[in-house]
Design an enzyme around this catalytic site. Structure first.
Site, PDB file in Angstrom:
ATOM      1  N   ASP A  15       4.661  -2.678   6.023  1.00 44.62           N
ATOM      2  CA  ASP A  15       3.723  -1.516   5.922  1.00 44.62           C
ATOM      3  C   ASP A  15       2.417  -1.856   5.290  1.00 44.62           C
ATOM      4  O   ASP A  15       2.526  -2.999   4.513  1.00 44.62           O
ATOM      5  CB  ASP A  15       4.391  -0.319   5.051  1.00 44.62           C
ATOM      6  CG  ASP A  15       3.734   1.035   5.262  1.00 44.62           C
ATOM      7  OD1 ASP A  15       2.890   1.137   6.311  1.00 44.62           O
ATOM      8  OD2 ASP A  15       4.092   1.668   4.443  1.00 44.62           O
ATOM      9  N   HIS A  32      -3.233  -4.313  12.051  1.00 46.18           N
ATOM     10  CA  HIS A  32      -2.209  -4.688  13.010  1.00 46.18           C
ATOM     11  C   HIS A  32      -2.199  -6.025  13.547  1.00 46.18           C
ATOM     12  O   HIS A  32      -1.028  -6.744  13.630  1.00 46.18           O
ATOM     13  CB  HIS A  32      -2.050  -3.560  14.101  1.00 46.18           C
ATOM     14  CG  HIS A  32      -1.945  -2.482  13.629  1.00 46.18           C
ATOM     15  ND1 HIS A  32      -1.169  -1.878  12.775  1.00 46.18           N
ATOM     16  CD2 HIS A  32      -2.305  -1.064  14.060  1.00 46.18           C
ATOM     17  CE1 HIS A  32      -1.058  -0.446  12.382  1.00 46.18           C
ATOM     18  NE2 HIS A  32      -2.227  -0.095  13.120  1.00 46.18           N
ATOM     19  N   LEU A 126      17.447 -18.984  14.429  1.00 43.97           N
ATOM     20  CA  LEU A 126      17.235 -17.617  13.815  1.00 43.97           C
ATOM     21  C   LEU A 126      17.388 -16.468  14.888  1.00 43.97           C
ATOM     22  O   LEU A 126      16.754 -16.677  15.829  1.00 43.97           O
ATOM     23  CB  LEU A 126      15.787 -17.639  13.119  1.00 43.97           C
ATOM     24  CG  LEU A 126      15.391 -16.605  12.180  1.00 43.97           C
ATOM     25  CD1 LEU A 126      15.144 -16.978  10.841  1.00 43.97           C
ATOM     26  CD2 LEU A 126      14.258 -15.527  12.606  1.00 43.97           C
TER      27      LEU A 126
HETATM   28  C1  IPE Z   1       7.311   2.860   8.626  1.00 44.40           C
HETATM   29  O1  IPE Z   1       5.906   2.877   8.423  1.00 44.40           O
HETATM   30  C2  IPE Z   1       7.204   2.349  10.112  1.00 44.40           C
HETATM   31  C3  IPE Z   1       6.996   1.037  10.401  1.00 44.40           C
HETATM   32  C4  IPE Z   1       6.315   0.017   9.311  1.00 44.40           C
HETATM   33  C5  IPE Z   1       6.966   0.646  11.842  1.00 44.40           C
HETATM   34  P1  IPE Z   1       5.044   4.330   8.210  1.00 44.40           P
HETATM   35  O2  IPE Z   1       3.685   3.609   7.533  1.00 44.40           O
HETATM   36  O3  IPE Z   1       5.115   4.918   9.609  1.00 44.40           O
HETATM   37  O4  IPE Z   1       5.828   5.126   7.247  1.00 44.40           O
HETATM   38  P2  IPE Z   1       5.405   6.588   6.577  1.00 44.40           P
HETATM   39  O5  IPE Z   1       4.928   7.473   7.461  1.00 44.40           O
HETATM   40  O6  IPE Z   1       4.508   5.904   5.624  1.00 44.40           O
HETATM   41  O7  IPE Z   1       6.766   6.840   5.773  1.00 44.40           O
HETATM   42  C1  IPE Z   2       2.490  -0.483   9.285  1.00 46.24           C
HETATM   43  O1  IPE Z   2       1.311  -0.371   8.913  1.00 46.24           O
HETATM   44  C2  IPE Z   2       2.542  -0.625  10.832  1.00 46.24           C
HETATM   45  C3  IPE Z   2       2.965   0.694  11.680  1.00 46.24           C
HETATM   46  C4  IPE Z   2       3.575   1.417  11.213  1.00 46.24           C
HETATM   47  C5  IPE Z   2       2.825   0.210  13.097  1.00 46.24           C
HETATM   48  P1  IPE Z   2       0.500   1.262   8.668  1.00 46.24           P
HETATM   49  O2  IPE Z   2      -0.215   1.327  10.157  1.00 46.24           O
HETATM   50  O3  IPE Z   2       1.542   2.103   8.421  1.00 46.24           O
HETATM   51  O4  IPE Z   2      -0.412   0.852   7.590  1.00 46.24           O
HETATM   52  P2  IPE Z   2      -0.920   1.989   6.576  1.00 46.24           P
HETATM   53  O5  IPE Z   2       0.417   2.545   5.833  1.00 46.24           O
HETATM   54  O6  IPE Z   2      -1.557   3.117   7.052  1.00 46.24           O
HETATM   55  O7  IPE Z   2      -1.833   0.995   5.433  1.00 46.24           O
HETATM   56 MG    MG Z   3       2.086   2.993   6.851  1.00 45.52          MG
END
Ligand code: IPE
Ligand code: IPE
Ligand code: MG
Length: 245
Positions: A15, A32, A126
């Site tokens: 995240d 990303h 792995l």
């Molecule tokens: C969780 O992250 C899902 C992934 C990393 C793929 P999110 O950014 O979607 O989670 P929330 O919405 O903050 O809980």
């Molecule tokens: C996690 O990073 C990746 C996915 C959920 C696909 P985020 O896109 O949720 O990044 P933040 O939380 O907005 O910084």
């Molecule tokens: Mg996120």
């Protein structure tokens, strides 16, 4: 590091990509993209340390709620990353497995997934599991449906459903249970990841944003894991006695 204290199976909620990009006045997509580079690095760290299985949360059942443009960019990125990385993974003896409701993905992506899994299925290095369109609720519901079907068909009696039979229907059933859960990006929640499977995983949260996740942060997580006593309901004394036996 003492080998017995190395987690066999690490799961990561990757995240913080969006916030990483925002801090740099870049579009979320750039975050990303940088995140894919981190995946490559982390695979190496795991191989170096002797971790056997790495499970990564790439896209949740709930991520469809994001702006359509971000969702389709994420799909494109998934396709490109698969196309670009699969031969390399194969060369490095990595076995790739995708979990989640893949039928929701574009056809070309579904095809790539099948091909990548097929190509790498006999690799003994792995195991890399990517959770895409995965949700813990979805996983548990699917398991319940499969068992209900067996009851309907008369091949199973409801009184014979137990924990291990239920667990067998879930994703990752064929792998050792997750030992260490890592979430980057500062949030302290599970966000519908492996709800059943994480029952006794050790949790590690770091503020580091996923694109910044580096070897030092990884080693910190491993050190934290190594310092913990896993009791699984027993007392500390019981665990020590067993370890000394
Ligand atoms: C969780 O992250 C899902 C992934 C990393 C793929 P999110 O950014 O979607 O989670 P929330 O919405 O903050 O809980
Ligand atoms: C996690 O990073 C990746 C996915 C959920 C696909 P985020 O896109 O949720 O990044 P933040 O939380 O907005 O910084
Ligand atoms: Mg996120």
């Amino acid at each position: 590091m003492n080998h017995s204290r190395i987690p066999r199976h690490i799961v990561i909620i990757m995240d913080g990509n969006g916030r990483w990009a925002k801090k740099r006045f870049l579009p979320r997509y750039a975050g990303h993209k940088a995140g894919v580079e981190t995946v490559r690095r982390v695979l190496n760290f795991c191989a170096e340390q002797g971790v056997e299985i790495l499970t990564l949360f790439a896209f949740s059942s709930e991520n469809w709620r994001r702006p359509q443009k971000e969702v389709s960019l994420l799909m494109d990125l998934f396709v490109t990353a698969l196309q670009r990385e699969v031969n390399n993974l194969n060369k490095n003896n990595v076995r790739l497995h995708i979990i989640g409701a893949r039928e929701a993905f574009p056809d070309n992506l579904q095809k790539l997934i099948v091909e990548a899994e097929k190509l790498t299925e006999n690799n003994a290095g792995l195991t890399l599991v990517i959770a895409a369109n995965y949700g813990g609720h979805w996983d548990i519901l699917e398991a319940a449906k499969q068992l209900a079907q067996k009851v309907e068909q008369g091949v199973l009696k409801s009184k014979d459903i137990n924990e291990s039979l239920f667990a067998e229907q879930l994703c990752l059933a064929d792998l050792p249970k997750p030992d260490l859960f890592i979430r980057t990006g500062g949030e302290k929640r599970i966000s519908n990841f492996l709800l059943w499977q994480l029952a006794y995983a050790e949790m590690y949260f770091t503020d580091t944003l996923w694109p910044d996740f580096d070897k030092a942060t990884f080693i910190e997580a491993l050190k934290s894991f190594a310092s913990r006593q896993r009791r699984f309901g027993r007392t500390g004394d019981q665990v020590e006695e067993e370890e000394n036996a």
